[in-house]
Design an enzyme around this catalytic site. Structure first.
Site, PDB file in Angstrom:
ATOM      1  N   CYS A   1      -0.155   4.107   2.478  1.00  0.00           N
ATOM      2  CA  CYS A   1       0.137   3.778   3.872  1.00  0.00           C
ATOM      3  C   CYS A   1       1.642   3.841   4.137  1.00  0.00           C
ATOM      4  CB  CYS A   1      -0.423   2.411   4.237  1.00  0.00           C
ATOM      5  SG  CYS A   1      -2.237   2.366   4.237  1.00  0.00           S
TER       6      CYS A   1
ATOM      7  N   CYS B   1       0.842  -1.198   0.000  1.00  0.00           N
ATOM      8  CA  CYS B   1       0.000   0.000   0.000  1.00  0.00           C
ATOM      9  C   CYS B   1       0.878   1.249   0.000  1.00  0.00           C
ATOM     10  CB  CYS B   1      -0.934   0.010   1.195  1.00  0.00           C
ATOM     11  SG  CYS B   1      -2.023   1.448   1.188  1.00  0.00           S
TER      12      CYS B   1
END
Length: 175
Positions: free
Chosen positions: A138, A135
């Protein structure tokens, strides 16, 4: 009770580099023992290999002694929260539509306010798990918090090295 040496011995010759790297990355002098083992345990949870998870839990307990319980519980929480957040935020990033980006996530994350070790170490562990889960949003968010919290790019680098080798070991054990 699986140990790291048993797990390493189970890796076939095709995974010799992973076998060697598995010991080397866990000898980081940049990371504290709590950071190192918190990252290793959380990444083993994220990699979803039972033998590897058991070995990392056992090694962390041996290495950390009385300090193991809060580190392991934070690692467990980080792996679980990132399993949820990485899917959600990766979707938002990949879809690239403003309409999704403006919607409230509506995902409970109360555990973030109940970190048992310290917030910066927890963020470092979340970054490593996010690297396994792929991700981008993130990873960038956690890296920013980690650096603003006083850790260095070397800390980030070593945590991601641990994540990459733990993930490789899980793949090797399954293949």
């Amino acid at each position: 009770m699986a140990s790291l040496e048993v797990v390493r011995s189970e890796l076939a010759d095709a995974h010799k580099d992973t076998r060697l790297n598995l010991s080397a990355v866990l000898e980081s002098t940049t990371l504290t023992p709590e950071q190192r083992w918190g990252t290793a345990v959380a990444c083993a949870f994220a990699a979803r290999n039972e033998r590897l998870k058991e070995a990392m839990l056992n090694e962390a307990k041996q290495a950390l002694g009385d300090k193991a319980t809060p580190v392991i519980e934070d690692a467990r929480a980080a792996a679980s929260l990132m399993a949820m957040n990485n899917v959600f935020y990766r979707f938002r990033h990949m879809i690239g539509k403003e309409s999704y980006a403006t919607k409230r996530a509506g995902l409970r994350m109360n555990r973030l306010a109940q970190v048992l070790t310290n917030k910066v170490d927890f963020e470092l562990v979340c970054l490593a798990v996010s690297a396994i889960n792929g991700c981008e949003m993130c990873i960038q968010s956690h890296e920013k918090v980690v650096l603003e919290g006083g850790l260095s790019e070397e800390h980030v680098h070593d945590a991601v090295r641990i994540a990459s080798v733990i993930h490789a070991a899980a793949v090797g054990l399954e293949s």
